[in-house]
Design a protein around this motif. Structure first.
Motif, PDB file in Angstrom:
ATOM      1  N   ALA A 111      -0.377  -8.046   2.190  1.00  0.00           N
ATOM      2  CA  ALA A 111       0.795  -7.179   1.965  1.00  0.00           C
ATOM      3  C   ALA A 111       1.483  -6.919   3.296  1.00  0.00           C
ATOM      4  O   ALA A 111       2.717  -6.932   3.393  1.00  0.00           O
ATOM      5  CB  ALA A 111       0.357  -5.871   1.311  1.00  0.00           C
ATOM      6  N   LYS A 112       0.676  -6.680   4.337  1.00  0.00           N
ATOM      7  CA  LYS A 112       1.251  -6.460   5.672  1.00  0.00           C
ATOM      8  C   LYS A 112       1.954  -7.705   6.188  1.00  0.00           C
ATOM      9  O   LYS A 112       3.011  -7.617   6.819  1.00  0.00           O
ATOM     10  CB  LYS A 112       0.141  -6.041   6.654  1.00  0.00           C
ATOM     11  CG  LYS A 112      -0.318  -4.617   6.434  1.00  0.00           C
ATOM     12  CD  LYS A 112      -1.416  -4.238   7.420  1.00  0.00           C
ATOM     13  CE  LYS A 112      -2.157  -2.989   6.930  1.00  0.00           C
ATOM     14  NZ  LYS A 112      -3.554  -2.954   7.378  1.00  0.00           N
ATOM     15  N   THR A 113       1.344  -8.868   5.928  1.00  0.00           N
ATOM     16  CA  THR A 113       1.971 -10.128   6.340  1.00  0.00           C
ATOM     17  C   THR A 113       3.348 -10.285   5.690  1.00  0.00           C
ATOM     18  O   THR A 113       4.329 -10.629   6.354  1.00  0.00           O
ATOM     19  CB  THR A 113       1.075 -11.322   5.920  1.00  0.00           C
ATOM     20  OG1 THR A 113      -0.246 -11.099   6.420  1.00  0.00           O
ATOM     21  CG2 THR A 113       1.619 -12.628   6.444  1.00  0.00           C
ATOM     22  N   LEU A 114       3.411 -10.019   4.384  1.00  0.00           N
ATOM     23  CA  LEU A 114       4.696 -10.137   3.683  1.00  0.00           C
ATOM     24  C   LEU A 114       5.708  -9.138   4.248  1.00  0.00           C
ATOM     25  O   LEU A 114       6.867  -9.474   4.487  1.00  0.00           O
ATOM     26  CB  LEU A 114       4.524  -9.866   2.184  1.00  0.00           C
ATOM     27  CG  LEU A 114       3.835 -10.932   1.339  1.00  0.00           C
ATOM     28  CD1 LEU A 114       3.893 -10.532  -0.131  1.00  0.00           C
ATOM     29  CD2 LEU A 114       4.512 -12.286   1.520  1.00  0.00           C
ATOM     30  N   PHE A 115       5.228  -7.915   4.457  1.00  0.00           N
ATOM     31  CA  PHE A 115       6.111  -6.870   4.975  1.00  0.00           C
ATOM     32  C   PHE A 115       6.703  -7.295   6.321  1.00  0.00           C
ATOM     33  O   PHE A 115       7.915  -7.187   6.546  1.00  0.00           O
ATOM     34  CB  PHE A 115       5.316  -5.566   5.110  1.00  0.00           C
ATOM     35  CG  PHE A 115       6.149  -4.398   5.548  1.00  0.00           C
ATOM     36  CD1 PHE A 115       7.068  -3.819   4.678  1.00  0.00           C
ATOM     37  CD2 PHE A 115       6.022  -3.881   6.831  1.00  0.00           C
ATOM     38  CE1 PHE A 115       7.847  -2.737   5.086  1.00  0.00           C
ATOM     39  CE2 PHE A 115       6.794  -2.799   7.241  1.00  0.00           C
ATOM     40  CZ  PHE A 115       7.709  -2.229   6.370  1.00  0.00           C
ATOM     41  N   LEU A 123      -1.765 -11.261  -6.508  1.00  0.00           N
ATOM     42  CA  LEU A 123      -0.399 -10.938  -6.085  1.00  0.00           C
ATOM     43  C   LEU A 123      -0.010  -9.527  -6.516  1.00  0.00           C
ATOM     44  O   LEU A 123       0.654  -8.799  -5.775  1.00  0.00           O
ATOM     45  CB  LEU A 123       0.585 -11.959  -6.658  1.00  0.00           C
ATOM     46  CG  LEU A 123       0.534 -13.344  -5.985  1.00  0.00           C
ATOM     47  CD1 LEU A 123       1.311 -14.374  -6.792  1.00  0.00           C
ATOM     48  CD2 LEU A 123       1.082 -13.274  -4.554  1.00  0.00           C
ATOM     49  N   LYS A 124      -0.453  -9.136  -7.713  1.00  0.00           N
ATOM     50  CA  LYS A 124      -0.123  -7.776  -8.178  1.00  0.00           C
ATOM     51  C   LYS A 124      -0.720  -6.726  -7.242  1.00  0.00           C
ATOM     52  O   LYS A 124      -0.086  -5.707  -6.952  1.00  0.00           O
ATOM     53  CB  LYS A 124      -0.607  -7.567  -9.617  1.00  0.00           C
ATOM     54  CG  LYS A 124       0.324  -8.231 -10.611  1.00  0.00           C
ATOM     55  CD  LYS A 124      -0.141  -8.067 -12.055  1.00  0.00           C
ATOM     56  CE  LYS A 124       0.712  -8.979 -12.948  1.00  0.00           C
ATOM     57  NZ  LYS A 124       0.079  -9.282 -14.223  1.00  0.00           N
ATOM     58  N   VAL A 125      -1.939  -6.988  -6.793  1.00  0.00           N
ATOM     59  CA  VAL A 125      -2.576  -6.040  -5.868  1.00  0.00           C
ATOM     60  C   VAL A 125      -1.821  -6.043  -4.521  1.00  0.00           C
ATOM     61  O   VAL A 125      -1.600  -4.983  -3.920  1.00  0.00           O
ATOM     62  CB  VAL A 125      -4.074  -6.378  -5.677  1.00  0.00           C
ATOM     63  CG1 VAL A 125      -4.705  -5.438  -4.667  1.00  0.00           C
ATOM     64  CG2 VAL A 125      -4.806  -6.292  -7.008  1.00  0.00           C
ATOM     65  N   ILE A 126      -1.401  -7.216  -4.071  1.00  0.00           N
ATOM     66  CA  ILE A 126      -0.609  -7.284  -2.841  1.00  0.00           C
ATOM     67  C   ILE A 126       0.649  -6.421  -2.981  1.00  0.00           C
ATOM     68  O   ILE A 126       0.984  -5.621  -2.097  1.00  0.00           O
ATOM     69  CB  ILE A 126      -0.185  -8.742  -2.525  1.00  0.00           C
ATOM     70  CG1 ILE A 126      -1.398  -9.580  -2.126  1.00  0.00           C
ATOM     71  CG2 ILE A 126       0.865  -8.770  -1.415  1.00  0.00           C
ATOM     72  CD1 ILE A 126      -1.046 -11.016  -1.749  1.00  0.00           C
ATOM     73  N   PHE A 127       1.350  -6.567  -4.102  1.00  0.00           N
ATOM     74  CA  PHE A 127       2.611  -5.851  -4.260  1.00  0.00           C
ATOM     75  C   PHE A 127       2.393  -4.340  -4.375  1.00  0.00           C
ATOM     76  O   PHE A 127       3.235  -3.545  -3.957  1.00  0.00           O
ATOM     77  CB  PHE A 127       3.396  -6.394  -5.465  1.00  0.00           C
ATOM     78  CG  PHE A 127       3.787  -7.854  -5.304  1.00  0.00           C
ATOM     79  CD1 PHE A 127       3.865  -8.441  -4.048  1.00  0.00           C
ATOM     80  CD2 PHE A 127       4.065  -8.655  -6.404  1.00  0.00           C
ATOM     81  CE1 PHE A 127       4.199  -9.784  -3.871  1.00  0.00           C
ATOM     82  CE2 PHE A 127       4.400 -10.001  -6.246  1.00  0.00           C
ATOM     83  CZ  PHE A 127       4.472 -10.559  -4.983  1.00  0.00           C
ATOM     84  N   LYS A 185       4.043  -1.658  -1.739  1.00  0.00           N
ATOM     85  CA  LYS A 185       4.774  -0.432  -2.078  1.00  0.00           C
ATOM     86  C   LYS A 185       4.214   0.768  -1.311  1.00  0.00           C
ATOM     87  O   LYS A 185       4.957   1.651  -0.881  1.00  0.00           O
ATOM     88  CB  LYS A 185       4.708  -0.186  -3.581  1.00  0.00           C
ATOM     89  CG  LYS A 185       5.802   0.766  -4.029  1.00  0.00           C
ATOM     90  CD  LYS A 185       5.798   1.040  -5.504  1.00  0.00           C
ATOM     91  CE  LYS A 185       6.837   2.114  -5.783  1.00  0.00           C
ATOM     92  NZ  LYS A 185       6.852   2.507  -7.188  1.00  0.00           N
ATOM     93  N   GLU A 186       2.887   0.764  -1.143  1.00  0.00           N
ATOM     94  CA  GLU A 186       2.284   1.872  -0.382  1.00  0.00           C
ATOM     95  C   GLU A 186       2.740   1.853   1.077  1.00  0.00           C
ATOM     96  O   GLU A 186       2.972   2.899   1.678  1.00  0.00           O
ATOM     97  CB  GLU A 186       0.753   1.778  -0.444  1.00  0.00           C
ATOM     98  CG  GLU A 186       0.203   2.309  -1.750  1.00  0.00           C
ATOM     99  CD  GLU A 186      -1.261   1.921  -1.963  1.00  0.00           C
ATOM    100  OE1 GLU A 186      -1.932   1.550  -0.974  1.00  0.00           O
ATOM    101  OE2 GLU A 186      -1.716   1.964  -3.121  1.00  0.00           O
TER     102      GLU A 186
END
Lengths: 291, 291
Positions: B148-152, B181-185, B189-190
């Motif tokens: 998630a951090k990588t995507l951000f 992917l759902k967990v990543i997203f 959001k957090e």
């Protein structure tokens, strides 16, 4: 296995012990006493036989999935096994391995390859394991010719950029059908005067990929040759078992012919000379299948 | 079809002709005479019905293969269909489409996508059509959090580099399982306070990919909404047929609920109002299946 071992005669065991030892790990710490040394030999021989039998009894899809997983766990020096499995299997066989990988490891193979491999080979390897190549005979000569030029330009330009990271090189090797690739390499030779693999001696992974895709029997006979040459190397020893077990029901006949041509000795003779015991018998039985 | 048309009553035909015309192409060159205009209407209406029936009668694998091929032929503005098919189908369904593609077009889908697409979406699209995602429930929370951090980081850094060309973004979207992917997203959001798709309004293909992967019913109801809104647009009209035909036996129930929630009107009411004739009846029959 127990029944086989149980049938051994005393003399068998003696001759077995006197057998060719250079094929085994020689760790001096294990060999302080004469008896320990023989026990260590036996342990290693049993381990090789056990590994071969276990690999042989698996379904080919599970076997390929486990071979690729093992290579990922071992790290960079073993990634060649991933190239080998992904490039020498048929589209359906590779797909079967991907299915088996799901159920064995709770991930997709391309997911693990993309996540764990961080060197220049990542794009190539992800493409290879994800491919589901067309296997029909249709080839567009014009496109193949133009792609031969693309490869030539990328390889000749290697000072500036490693061809293994070139997007077009990766695209061609990971998506084109094997008959299409053969036509590309034919045109490459016409442009360049020599075969593409001679241009890639420093690019081992690319060289290996091209051989696996277009001349798998040549590739496998080379791996066998190297395994006999580097008999003490753990990776080479595994390669011997892997190639014979995975190809026994596939293209072993062609591999034997290729081996004889390349090394001037038959594969079975070489196995007779280089390995021992039940492991030897097992390999000989495997390469004789289908004759 | 002939028997359906043959049963039409004179009045049916009249009311059909008076029906909502804004849903059809209005090419003034076709409408010089009153009669020609009605013939053109009819031709278009028949064509839509015919297209829908043909699409419906195909095996889902052939249908998906043909939809992707058609999108490739049409060019960049249609590539969204490839994202839709590759990302909303199950692993086995996508694989079936890849099999059908082989026999229909003598190429692999990833081969054609990699060869024909030359814009920034190539890597993403090749990865999407090649994927055979793990579909089990296992998710590693720690890895998901770090990704998630990588995507951000990639999305926030978009001034420097288009995230759709970022290797890590492509890796995550094309190889991770949908539950992962759902967990990543969720973690995204957090970190960010808002959903990832709100961060991607300018990156239509990435936005579409994420919606297709994680909230396909929301994605499909939006496509339907746009199809009704841009009724005169050829692409939107095809989208209406495509979504209803391809989802009728799959998640149509959820799509209808989502549509009702989003637009405050039921999908069947909207179809009643916006389209005509046998085409309308056919769509209504399809969305009522499984009720």
């Amino acid at each position: 296995m127990i029944s086989i071992l149980g049938k051994w005669h005393q003399d068998d065991r003696k001759s077995y012990r006197k057998g060719c030892p250079q094929f085994f790990i020689q760790d001096d710490r294990l060999f302080e006493k004469w008896d320990d040394r023989h026990v260590a030999f036996l342990k290693h021989e049993f381990l090789r036989l056990k590994n071969a039998v276990v690999l042989w009894t698996m379904h080919p899809w599970e076997r390929d999935a486990r071979l690729m997983k093992e290579a990922l766990v071992k790290g960079p020096q073993a990634y060649g096994v991933i190239i080998e499995v992904a490039s020498t299997r048929s589209s359906e066989q590779l797909l079967g391995a991907r299915r088996a990988y799901h159920s064995l490891f709770d991930h997709s193979i391309e997911e693990d390859v993309a996540y764990h491999i961080n060197d220049s080979r990542r794009k190539l390897l992800v493409g290879l394991v994800s491919s589901y190549r067309y296997e029909g005979p249709k080839v567009n000569e014009e496109i193949a010719k133009s792609e031969a030029k693309t490869l030539f330009a990328a390889i000749k330009n290697a000072d500036k950029k490693n061809p293994i990271e070139d997007e077009e090189v990766v695209r061609i090797l990971t998506t084109r059908s094997k008959p299409h690739l053969k036509v590309i390499f034919k045109h490459y030779k016409e442009i360049n005067g020599k075969n593409i693999d001679e241009d890639l001696d420093d690019e081992l992974s690319l060289d290996e990929t091209m051989q696996c895709l277009c001349t798998p029997q040549t590739y496998f006979s080379k791996v066998l040759g190297a395994a006999f040459q580097n008999g003490a190397d753990e990776h080479a020893k595994e390669a011997l078992t892997r190639v014979i077990v995975t190809r026994a029901d596939d293209d072993m006949k062609e591999i034997k012919e290729e081996y004889q041509k390349k090394y001037g000795v038959s594969l079975s003779k070489k196995i007779e000379d280089a390995v021992n015991g039940n492991y030897k018998d097992f390999l000989l039985t495997l390469i004789a299948r289908g004759e």
